[in-house]
Design a protein around this motif. Sequence first.
Motif, PDB file in Angstrom:
ATOM      1  N   THR A   1      55.849  73.250  23.714  1.00 48.98           N
ATOM      2  CA  THR A   1      55.711  74.659  23.334  1.00 48.98           C
ATOM      3  C   THR A   1      55.201  75.460  24.533  1.00 48.98           C
ATOM      4  OG1 THR A   1      55.003  73.846  21.178  1.00 48.98           O
ATOM      5  CG2 THR A   1      54.729  76.201  21.585  1.00 48.98           C
ATOM      6  N   PRO A   2      55.866  76.572  24.860  1.00 44.53           N
ATOM      7  CA  PRO A   2      55.385  77.338  26.010  1.00 44.53           C
ATOM      8  C   PRO A   2      53.981  77.895  25.771  1.00 44.53           C
ATOM      9  CG  PRO A   2      57.120  78.517  24.827  1.00 44.53           C
ATOM     10  CD  PRO A   2      57.070  77.145  24.256  1.00 44.53           C
ATOM     11  N   ASN A   3      53.214  78.008  26.825  1.00 46.41           N
ATOM     12  CA  ASN A   3      51.837  78.526  26.790  1.00 46.41           C
ATOM     13  C   ASN A   3      50.857  77.657  26.019  1.00 46.41           C
ATOM     14  OD1 ASN A   3      52.545  80.757  28.344  1.00 46.41           O
ATOM     15  ND2 ASN A   3      53.205  81.847  26.508  1.00 46.41           N
ATOM     16  N   GLN A   4      51.269  76.466  25.647  1.00 52.60           N
ATOM     17  CA  GLN A   4      50.330  75.524  25.037  1.00 52.60           C
ATOM     18  C   GLN A   4      50.285  74.293  25.936  1.00 52.60           C
ATOM     19  OE1 GLN A   4      48.454  76.257  22.648  1.00 52.60           O
ATOM     20  NE2 GLN A   4      49.458  77.645  21.227  1.00 52.60           N
ATOM     21  N   PRO A   5      49.135  73.604  25.975  1.00 48.38           N
ATOM     22  CA  PRO A   5      49.020  72.476  26.908  1.00 48.38           C
ATOM     23  C   PRO A   5      50.007  71.350  26.627  1.00 48.38           C
ATOM     24  CG  PRO A   5      47.083  72.661  25.492  1.00 48.38           C
ATOM     25  CD  PRO A   5      47.897  73.874  25.269  1.00 48.38           C
ATOM     26  N   GLU A   6      50.393  70.674  27.697  1.00 45.90           N
ATOM     27  CA  GLU A   6      51.277  69.513  27.607  1.00 45.90           C
ATOM     28  C   GLU A   6      50.436  68.302  27.223  1.00 45.90           C
ATOM     29  OE1 GLU A   6      54.828  68.870  27.248  1.00 45.90           O
ATOM     30  OE2 GLU A   6      54.699  70.406  28.807  1.00 45.90           O
ATOM     31  N   TYR A   7      50.927  67.512  26.280  1.00 43.65           N
ATOM     32  CA  TYR A   7      50.139  66.355  25.836  1.00 43.65           C
ATOM     33  C   TYR A   7      50.106  65.238  26.872  1.00 43.65           C
ATOM     34  CZ  TYR A   7      49.838  68.076  21.077  1.00 43.65           C
ATOM     35  OH  TYR A   7      49.544  68.800  19.978  1.00 43.65           O
ATOM     36  N   VAL A   8      49.069  64.434  26.779  1.00 39.08           N
ATOM     37  CA  VAL A   8      49.002  63.206  27.561  1.00 39.08           C
ATOM     38  C   VAL A   8      49.241  62.046  26.609  1.00 39.08           C
ATOM     39  CG1 VAL A   8      47.535  61.733  28.977  1.00 39.08           C
ATOM     40  CG2 VAL A   8      47.301  64.209  29.116  1.00 39.08           C
ATOM     41  N   GLU A   9      50.141  61.175  27.012  1.00 45.12           N
ATOM     42  CA  GLU A   9      50.443  60.015  26.175  1.00 45.12           C
ATOM     43  C   GLU A   9      49.417  58.917  26.458  1.00 45.12           C
ATOM     44  OE1 GLU A   9      52.731  59.060  23.123  1.00 45.12           O
ATOM     45  OE2 GLU A   9      53.490  60.633  24.467  1.00 45.12           O
ATOM     46  N   VAL A  10      48.809  58.372  25.432  1.00 41.92           N
ATOM     47  CA  VAL A  10      47.854  57.271  25.622  1.00 41.92           C
ATOM     48  C   VAL A  10      48.328  56.064  24.827  1.00 41.92           C
ATOM     49  CG1 VAL A  10      45.471  56.516  25.367  1.00 41.92           C
ATOM     50  CG2 VAL A  10      45.955  58.907  25.885  1.00 41.92           C
ATOM     51  N   THR A  11      48.591  54.964  25.531  1.00 46.10           N
ATOM     52  CA  THR A  11      48.909  53.709  24.841  1.00 46.10           C
ATOM     53  C   THR A  11      48.029  52.617  25.426  1.00 46.10           C
ATOM     54  OG1 THR A  11      50.593  53.093  26.433  1.00 46.10           O
ATOM     55  CG2 THR A  11      51.334  54.372  24.536  1.00 46.10           C
ATOM     56  N   ARG A  12      48.051  51.487  24.779  1.00 47.57           N
ATOM     57  CA  ARG A  12      47.271  50.343  25.231  1.00 47.57           C
ATOM     58  C   ARG A  12      47.587  49.987  26.685  1.00 47.57           C
ATOM     59  NH1 ARG A  12      45.139  45.832  21.636  1.00 47.57           N
ATOM     60  NH2 ARG A  12      43.851  44.993  23.290  1.00 47.57           N
ATOM     61  N   LYS A  13      48.914  49.985  26.972  1.00 44.05           N
ATOM     62  CA  LYS A  13      49.360  49.572  28.298  1.00 44.05           C
ATOM     63  C   LYS A  13      48.864  50.548  29.365  1.00 44.05           C
ATOM     64  CE  LYS A  13      53.404  47.970  30.793  1.00 44.05           C
ATOM     65  NZ  LYS A  13      52.944  48.714  31.963  1.00 44.05           N
ATOM     66  N   ILE A  14      49.005  51.848  29.046  1.00 46.25           N
ATOM     67  CA  ILE A  14      48.560  52.865  30.013  1.00 46.25           C
ATOM     68  C   ILE A  14      47.050  52.736  30.271  1.00 46.25           C
ATOM     69  CG2 ILE A  14      48.297  55.353  30.416  1.00 46.25           C
ATOM     70  CD1 ILE A  14      50.910  55.741  28.808  1.00 46.25           C
ATOM     71  N   CYS A  15      46.293  52.501  29.196  1.00 46.63           N
ATOM     72  CA  CYS A  15      44.840  52.325  29.339  1.00 46.63           C
ATOM     73  C   CYS A  15      44.524  51.145  30.245  1.00 46.63           C
ATOM     74  CB  CYS A  15      44.189  52.089  27.976  1.00 46.63           C
ATOM     75  SG  CYS A  15      44.141  53.542  26.943  1.00 46.63           S
ATOM     76  N   ASP A  16      45.180  50.008  29.958  1.00 42.80           N
ATOM     77  CA  ASP A  16      44.910  48.792  30.743  1.00 42.80           C
ATOM     78  C   ASP A  16      45.252  49.001  32.213  1.00 42.80           C
ATOM     79  OD1 ASP A  16      43.909  47.304  28.684  1.00 42.80           O
ATOM     80  OD2 ASP A  16      45.866  46.533  28.063  1.00 42.80           O
ATOM     81  N   ASP A  17      46.422  49.608  32.451  1.00 41.03           N
ATOM     82  CA  ASP A  17      46.852  49.840  33.834  1.00 41.03           C
ATOM     83  C   ASP A  17      45.886  50.756  34.568  1.00 41.03           C
ATOM     84  OD1 ASP A  17      48.929  48.252  33.270  1.00 41.03           O
ATOM     85  OD2 ASP A  17      50.460  49.842  33.167  1.00 41.03           O
ATOM     86  N   THR A  18      45.503  51.862  33.888  1.00 41.98           N
ATOM     87  CA  THR A  18      44.619  52.828  34.540  1.00 41.98           C
ATOM     88  C   THR A  18      43.257  52.205  34.822  1.00 41.98           C
ATOM     89  OG1 THR A  18      45.695  54.451  33.130  1.00 41.98           O
ATOM     90  CG2 THR A  18      43.854  55.225  34.453  1.00 41.98           C
ATOM     91  N   LEU A  19      42.764  51.445  33.848  1.00 43.15           N
ATOM     92  CA  LEU A  19      41.454  50.815  34.036  1.00 43.15           C
ATOM     93  C   LEU A  19      41.486  49.829  35.194  1.00 43.15           C
ATOM     94  CD1 LEU A  19      40.205  50.291  30.387  1.00 43.15           C
ATOM     95  CD2 LEU A  19      39.050  51.565  32.184  1.00 43.15           C
ATOM     96  N   GLU A  20      42.619  49.136  35.324  1.00 45.07           N
ATOM     97  CA  GLU A  20      42.736  48.161  36.403  1.00 45.07           C
ATOM     98  C   GLU A  20      42.715  48.857  37.765  1.00 45.07           C
ATOM     99  OE1 GLU A  20      45.917  45.218  35.790  1.00 45.07           O
ATOM    100  OE2 GLU A  20      45.851  44.981  37.978  1.00 45.07           O
ATOM    101  N   SER A  21      43.492  49.946  37.871  1.00 41.25           N
ATOM    102  CA  SER A  21      43.517  50.637  39.168  1.00 41.25           C
ATOM    103  C   SER A  21      42.168  51.297  39.467  1.00 41.25           C
ATOM    104  CB  SER A  21      44.656  51.663  39.207  1.00 41.25           C
ATOM    105  OG  SER A  21      44.519  52.583  38.158  1.00 41.25           O
ATOM    106  N   LEU A  22      41.468  51.757  38.400  1.00 42.15           N
ATOM    107  CA  LEU A  22      40.130  52.321  38.616  1.00 42.15           C
ATOM    108  C   LEU A  22      39.158  51.243  39.077  1.00 42.15           C
ATOM    109  CD1 LEU A  22      39.792  54.770  35.610  1.00 42.15           C
ATOM    110  CD2 LEU A  22      39.548  55.381  38.007  1.00 42.15           C
ATOM    111  N   GLU A  23      39.321  50.061  38.498  1.00 42.69           N
ATOM    112  CA  GLU A  23      38.491  48.922  38.885  1.00 42.69           C
ATOM    113  C   GLU A  23      38.626  48.646  40.389  1.00 42.69           C
ATOM    114  OE1 GLU A  23      35.846  46.435  36.908  1.00 42.69           O
ATOM    115  OE2 GLU A  23      37.477  47.310  35.764  1.00 42.69           O
ATOM    116  N   ASN A  24      39.888  48.640  40.830  1.00 46.91           N
ATOM    117  CA  ASN A  24      40.160  48.410  42.253  1.00 46.91           C
ATOM    118  C   ASN A  24      39.581  49.523  43.122  1.00 46.91           C
ATOM    119  OD1 ASN A  24      41.505  46.058  41.696  1.00 46.91           O
ATOM    120  ND2 ASN A  24      43.504  47.089  41.494  1.00 46.91           N
ATOM    121  N   ALA A  25      39.727  50.756  42.626  1.00 42.10           N
ATOM    122  CA  ALA A  25      39.211  51.894  43.386  1.00 42.10           C
ATOM    123  C   ALA A  25      37.693  51.813  43.503  1.00 42.10           C
ATOM    124  CB  ALA A  25      39.621  53.195  42.709  1.00 42.10           C
TER     125      ALA A  25
END
Lengths: 231, 153
Positions: free
Chosen positions: A93-117
């Motif tokens: 929808t224009p002028n409304q925020p774009e959603y962020v998709e959150v799934t188990r896999k995305i969480c695991d991947d992001t947490l792993e890269s944050l761990e490395n960082a």
Amino acid sequence: MAKREVEEINAGSMADIAFLLLIFFLITTTMNLPQVHEERLPQKSDVEFLLNERNVLQIMANKNDKIGIEGEFAEISDIQNAVKKFYQHKSGTPNQPEYVEVTRKICDDTLESLENALIVYPDAPLFKIEQDAWKRRLDACIAFGDGFQTLPNNATVSIQLDNSTKYVTYMNVLDQIMQGLNSLRDSLCKNRFGVPFNKLNDKVESDKQKISAIRQVYPKKIMKEKNRSVQ
Amino acid sequence: MSKFSKGKKKKDPAISTAALPDIVFMLLFFFMVTTVFKEKESKKLEIDKVAIKETIDLEKNIKASYFWIGRVPGKVDDFRVQLDDDLINDYSEIREYLVKLRKNPEYSQVWDSRFFNVFKVDKKTEMRIVRKVHDELKEAEAFKVVYSVNREK
């Protein structure tokens, strides 16, 4: 007629009756806790955040306590619907925020890269904040049993008040925002867990997870901008 | 002399008072249980509280500092801030007070978890006053604020 001594009434059971009453009142009485609205003040910082306009729902109140939503005059009761629309709308929808998709896999991947960082930069506070945020999202995924959509991190409801705005207006604006938010939380909670949101008890461990999961989908994000004159 | 006179007056048997303590205790418990303690109130300022629908219970076992913002009785537009027991004359007193409070280990241990600044504010207060108090709180790094309100049915 034979004179009879008046027998003494047995008072032994009186104590039982008293205790029965005592226990009854102990159980049925609830202490009225003071009712409040909680707010966390922002840290003093000189960093200017640059926010994408579509990620901000701007609510204003001028010195005559007139309300504006996204730059247009509105009634105070309109805020509720604006907030609902801000948090829940059709993707794209224009002028409304774009959603962020959150799934188990995305969480695991992001947490792993944050761990490395964090191994490379062990003292970076921003990474730790991100790590906590994603851990909570992962918990929410587990509680729901699958992924969900939520607003991006920098999406926020912004309140702009004039110096002469009355306190009662500020409170009513906050109340409207919370009403909108809580009705969304309530329907999500009924949908996923089959119970109303306000029936969940944060003293119970399983309920606490559910509350936290619901809050991940519809987080309370209110930003108060510096008092300035709004025309 | 009456016809029905029984002659010698008979003494009534003493009524047992064994149940009296029970009754007294029962009353005591009743009032103990039903009494609600009145919220801490300002004696120096008139405050007309706001009523809203979405409220939460204030947490139990907290440490708190109390701020009242309201009208001086008898005056129309004289809004003042009261901090715990005294009216403040200058906003910087708030910071000094909080810094002093934080030196007390009872407070410093729970500063970021269970220390709250409880606000009781009159409806008609202008936001500039609230803002000034907030600014002082930020300076003293006391970020948790709760607004005490009435619950609207």
